[in-house]
Design a protein around this motif. Structure first.
Motif, PDB file in Angstrom:
ATOM      1  N   MET A 166      39.729  39.409 -26.279  1.00 37.79           N
ATOM      2  CA  MET A 166      39.321  40.801 -26.113  1.00 37.79           C
ATOM      3  C   MET A 166      38.823  41.424 -27.418  1.00 37.79           C
ATOM      4  N   SER A 167      39.234  40.877 -28.555  1.00 37.66           N
ATOM      5  CA  SER A 167      38.804  41.457 -29.833  1.00 37.66           C
ATOM      6  C   SER A 167      37.301  41.291 -30.063  1.00 37.66           C
ATOM      7  N   ALA A 168      36.662  40.400 -29.311  1.00 34.91           N
ATOM      8  CA  ALA A 168      35.212  40.196 -29.447  1.00 34.91           C
ATOM      9  C   ALA A 168      34.412  41.276 -28.722  1.00 34.91           C
ATOM     10  N   PHE A 169      35.060  42.025 -27.861  1.00 34.10           N
ATOM     11  CA  PHE A 169      34.358  42.990 -27.025  1.00 34.10           C
ATOM     12  C   PHE A 169      34.192  44.330 -27.731  1.00 34.10           C
ATOM     13  N   ASP A 170      33.114  44.995 -27.405  1.00 30.58           N
ATOM     14  CA  ASP A 170      32.856  46.347 -27.895  1.00 30.58           C
ATOM     15  C   ASP A 170      34.006  47.256 -27.464  1.00 30.58           C
ATOM     16  N   ARG A 171      34.530  48.035 -28.393  1.00 29.86           N
ATOM     17  CA  ARG A 171      35.665  48.915 -28.089  1.00 29.86           C
ATOM     18  C   ARG A 171      35.320  49.917 -26.988  1.00 29.86           C
ATOM     19  N   ALA A 172      34.085  50.372 -26.951  1.00 30.79           N
ATOM     20  CA  ALA A 172      33.691  51.325 -25.899  1.00 30.79           C
ATOM     21  C   ALA A 172      33.826  50.677 -24.522  1.00 30.79           C
ATOM     22  N   PHE A 173      33.471  49.390 -24.426  1.00 32.89           N
ATOM     23  CA  PHE A 173      33.611  48.664 -23.157  1.00 32.89           C
ATOM     24  C   PHE A 173      35.086  48.551 -22.772  1.00 32.89           C
ATOM     25  N   VAL A 174      35.931  48.127 -23.710  1.00 30.89           N
ATOM     26  CA  VAL A 174      37.363  47.970 -23.426  1.00 30.89           C
ATOM     27  C   VAL A 174      37.973  49.308 -23.032  1.00 30.89           C
ATOM     28  N   ASN A 175      37.634  50.362 -23.750  1.00 30.60           N
ATOM     29  CA  ASN A 175      38.160  51.694 -23.416  1.00 30.60           C
ATOM     30  C   ASN A 175      37.713  52.124 -22.027  1.00 30.60           C
ATOM     31  N   ALA A 176      36.455  51.859 -21.689  1.00 30.79           N
ATOM     32  CA  ALA A 176      35.954  52.219 -20.360  1.00 30.79           C
ATOM     33  C   ALA A 176      36.673  51.417 -19.276  1.00 30.79           C
ATOM     34  N   CYS A 177      36.970  50.155 -19.535  1.00 31.17           N
ATOM     35  CA  CYS A 177      37.732  49.348 -18.573  1.00 31.17           C
ATOM     36  C   CYS A 177      39.114  49.955 -18.354  1.00 31.17           C
ATOM     37  N   ASN A 178      39.778  50.332 -19.436  1.00 31.68           N
ATOM     38  CA  ASN A 178      41.100  50.957 -19.314  1.00 31.68           C
ATOM     39  C   ASN A 178      41.022  52.270 -18.537  1.00 31.68           C
ATOM     40  N   GLN A 179      40.007  53.076 -18.810  1.00 29.48           N
ATOM     41  CA  GLN A 179      39.825  54.327 -18.075  1.00 29.48           C
ATOM     42  C   GLN A 179      39.520  54.047 -16.603  1.00 29.48           C
ATOM     43  N   ALA A 180      38.745  53.007 -16.336  1.00 29.31           N
ATOM     44  CA  ALA A 180      38.434  52.644 -14.948  1.00 29.31           C
ATOM     45  C   ALA A 180      39.712  52.238 -14.213  1.00 29.31           C
ATOM     46  N   PHE A 181      40.560  51.444 -14.864  1.00 30.26           N
ATOM     47  CA  PHE A 181      41.820  51.042 -14.231  1.00 30.26           C
ATOM     48  C   PHE A 181      42.702  52.259 -13.966  1.00 30.26           C
ATOM     49  N   ASP A 182      42.712  53.217 -14.890  1.00 30.98           N
ATOM     50  CA  ASP A 182      43.476  54.453 -14.683  1.00 30.98           C
ATOM     51  C   ASP A 182      42.942  55.219 -13.478  1.00 30.98           C
ATOM     52  N   ALA A 183      41.621  55.329 -13.375  1.00 30.45           N
ATOM     53  CA  ALA A 183      41.011  56.039 -12.246  1.00 30.45           C
ATOM     54  C   ALA A 183      41.330  55.339 -10.930  1.00 30.45           C
ATOM     55  N   LEU A 184      41.196  54.025 -10.925  1.00 28.98           N
ATOM     56  CA  LEU A 184      41.458  53.257  -9.707  1.00 28.98           C
ATOM     57  C   LEU A 184      42.918  53.348  -9.283  1.00 28.98           C
ATOM     58  N   SER A 185      43.811  53.441 -10.238  1.00 28.14           N
ATOM     59  CA  SER A 185      45.250  53.509  -9.949  1.00 28.14           C
ATOM     60  C   SER A 185      45.644  54.761  -9.184  1.00 28.14           C
ATOM     61  N   GLN A 186      44.762  55.744  -9.137  1.00 29.27           N
ATOM     62  CA  GLN A 186      45.052  56.981  -8.411  1.00 29.27           C
ATOM     63  C   GLN A 186      44.990  56.785  -6.901  1.00 29.27           C
ATOM     64  N   ASP A 187      44.404  55.677  -6.458  1.00 28.85           N
ATOM     65  CA  ASP A 187      44.295  55.366  -5.029  1.00 28.85           C
ATOM     66  C   ASP A 187      45.253  54.218  -4.700  1.00 28.85           C
ATOM     67  N   ASP A 188      46.053  54.369  -3.642  1.00 27.90           N
ATOM     68  CA  ASP A 188      47.045  53.354  -3.290  1.00 27.90           C
ATOM     69  C   ASP A 188      46.429  51.981  -3.043  1.00 27.90           C
ATOM     70  N   GLU A 189      45.342  51.922  -2.267  1.00 21.20           N
ATOM     71  CA  GLU A 189      44.694  50.636  -1.979  1.00 21.20           C
ATOM     72  C   GLU A 189      44.135  49.983  -3.237  1.00 21.20           C
TER      73      GLU A 189
END
Length: 163
Positions: free
Chosen positions: A121-144
């Motif tokens: 993961m250290s090879a990835f652009d930090r903006a990409f990793v941060n967006a992935c984390n934010q996406a997982f947070d957003a998705l976690s708001q839905d039970d399915e």
């Protein structure tokens, strides 16, 4: 499409693991299959509706442990970039279950196709990793979607034990 999926897709709309289009680096290896089998990317719950009449891909049922109604998108290796499914936008990141949700980790399947996987993961652009984390947070708001992320994380844990 669920608003949580739409929000996650939007977060990753213009990002790739590198500051430039990572597909230019590897020739789009993750979009090309060397198998005669129809392989595809898993779709998030309800995301298959966006691809019902798609000219460059088709939706088919998939077997995915923990998700009884899973679907994959089988494409011809080329797509309009802004129509990529969420799993394509996230790749080679995958969710890893932590105490209070999910964080971006390396998708264990990436080792087969992604030249960046060996660097972690250290090879990835930090903006990409941060967006992935934010996406997982957003998705976690839905039970399915949260159930989907948990099943995906468990699958990655199984793959890690096998490597």
């Amino acid at each position: 499409m669920k608003p949580e999926i739409q929000a996650a897709r939007e977060l990753l709309k213009d990002l790739t693991p590198l500051k430039t289009d990572c597909g230019a680096y590897c020739g789009g290896a993750c979009c090309n299959s060397d198998s005669a089998d129809e392989e595809g990317m898993l779709l998030f719950p309800g995301e298959e509706a966006a691809y019902r009449d798609c000219a460059w891909a088709r939706v088919k049922p998939a077997q995915f442990e923990g998700l009884p109604q899973a679907h994959i998108l089988v494409c011809d290796g080329r797509c309009p970039r802004d129509e990529r499914p969420l799993a394509c936008r996230l790749f080679p990141a995958a969710p890893h279950k932590i105490a209070d949700g999910f964080k971006a980790a390396l998708d264990r399947r990436a080792f087969a196709v992604c030249p960046l996987a060996g660097y972690g993961m250290s090879a990835f652009d930090r903006a990409f990793v941060n967006a992935c984390n934010q996406a997982f947070d957003a998705l976690s708001q839905d039970d399915e979607c949260r159930e989907y992320l948990a099943a995906w994380s468990a699958l990655m844990d199984e793959y890690a034990r096998g490597l």
